[in-house]
Design an enzyme around this catalytic site. Sequence first.
Site, mmCIF file in Angstrom:
data_model
loop_
_atom_site.group_PDB
_atom_site.id
_atom_site.type_symbol
_atom_site.label_atom_id
_atom_site.label_comp_id
_atom_site.label_asym_id
_atom_site.label_seq_id
_atom_site.Cartn_x
_atom_site.Cartn_y
_atom_site.Cartn_z
ATOM 1 N N CYS A 1 1.029 -1.167 0.117
ATOM 2 C CA CYS A 1 0.033 0.130 -0.091
ATOM 3 C C CYS A 1 0.980 1.319 0.209
ATOM 4 O O CYS A 1 1.655 1.562 0.892
ATOM 5 C CB CYS A 1 -1.061 0.031 1.325
ATOM 6 S SG CYS A 1 -1.842 1.256 1.423
ATOM 7 N N ASP B 1 -0.203 16.969 -0.903
ATOM 8 C CA ASP B 1 -0.371 15.978 -2.018
ATOM 9 C C ASP B 1 0.490 16.486 -3.161
ATOM 10 O O ASP B 1 0.772 17.611 -3.579
ATOM 11 C CB ASP B 1 -1.815 16.375 -2.166
ATOM 12 C CG ASP B 1 -2.419 15.445 -3.366
ATOM 13 O OD1 ASP B 1 -3.415 14.838 -3.062
ATOM 14 O OD2 ASP B 1 -2.093 15.352 -4.549
ATOM 15 N N ASN C 1 -12.913 10.416 -0.557
ATOM 16 C CA ASN C 1 -13.303 10.000 -1.709
ATOM 17 C C ASN C 1 -13.639 8.571 -1.497
ATOM 18 O O ASN C 1 -12.482 7.890 -1.178
ATOM 19 C CB ASN C 1 -12.676 10.260 -2.919
ATOM 20 C CG ASN C 1 -12.459 11.576 -3.456
ATOM 21 O OD1 ASN C 1 -13.437 12.285 -3.117
ATOM 22 N ND2 ASN C 1 -11.534 12.079 -3.974
ATOM 23 N N GLY D 1 -13.823 8.670 -7.106
ATOM 24 C CA GLY D 1 -12.380 9.209 -7.657
ATOM 25 C C GLY D 1 -11.254 8.792 -6.484
ATOM 26 O O GLY D 1 -10.301 9.090 -6.397
ATOM 27 N N THR E 1 -8.285 6.846 -5.642
ATOM 28 C CA THR E 1 -7.432 5.772 -6.410
ATOM 29 C C THR E 1 -6.300 5.333 -5.537
ATOM 30 O O THR E 1 -5.620 4.257 -5.919
ATOM 31 C CB THR E 1 -6.651 7.036 -7.285
ATOM 32 O OG1 THR E 1 -5.926 7.910 -6.599
ATOM 33 C CG2 THR E 1 -7.536 7.631 -8.473
ATOM 34 N N HIS F 1 -8.119 7.999 3.369
ATOM 35 C CA HIS F 1 -7.290 9.410 3.452
ATOM 36 C C HIS F 1 -8.433 10.498 3.225
ATOM 37 O O HIS F 1 -9.523 10.343 2.494
ATOM 38 C CB HIS F 1 -6.302 9.526 2.246
ATOM 39 C CG HIS F 1 -6.833 9.166 0.930
ATOM 40 N ND1 HIS F 1 -6.694 8.014 0.441
ATOM 41 C CD2 HIS F 1 -7.222 10.077 -0.138
ATOM 42 C CE1 HIS F 1 -7.333 8.070 -0.737
ATOM 43 N NE2 HIS F 1 -7.276 9.444 -1.140
#
Length: 113
Positions: free
Chosen positions: A4, A30, A86, A92, A94, A99
């Site tokens: 991960c 990010d 999300n 969305g 991904t 998170h």
Amino acid sequence: MSDCLFCKIAAGEIPSTKIYEDEYVYAFADIAPQAPFHAVVIPKQHIASADEITADNSFLVARVFEAVAKIAKQENLSDGYRVVNNCGEAAGQTVHHIHFHLLARRDLGWPPG
Ligand code: AMP
Ligand code: ZN
């Protein structure tokens, strides 16, 4: 979860720009920011998505939001901010480690679209 991305970031195995860290939570910049301030806030323990929150792990989500309040003060986000999760492909998601996007320093608009 050995495979991960965000577990590896939390463990320091993949570099990130740290914004905040405590025993349970890690927050980092990010790489594709959607606002002038864009942090990704995660529990260090792997939870795949919001769909996987249970009575046993929900305290980690509370820790994430405690961290968000600290980060907001630390980063002086006094004009306001948005926290986004999300969950699932259509929304969305991904990276399959829960998170929370913490976005600030622009007019974020509402509804979000
Ligand atoms: P989501 O689309 O909600 O799953 O969000 C995943 C977020 O992780 C995206 O905003 C990506 O830009 C961000 N991201 C992916 N890889 C990295 C990385 N190595 N370092 C920082 N952010 C990342
Ligand atoms: Zn993980």
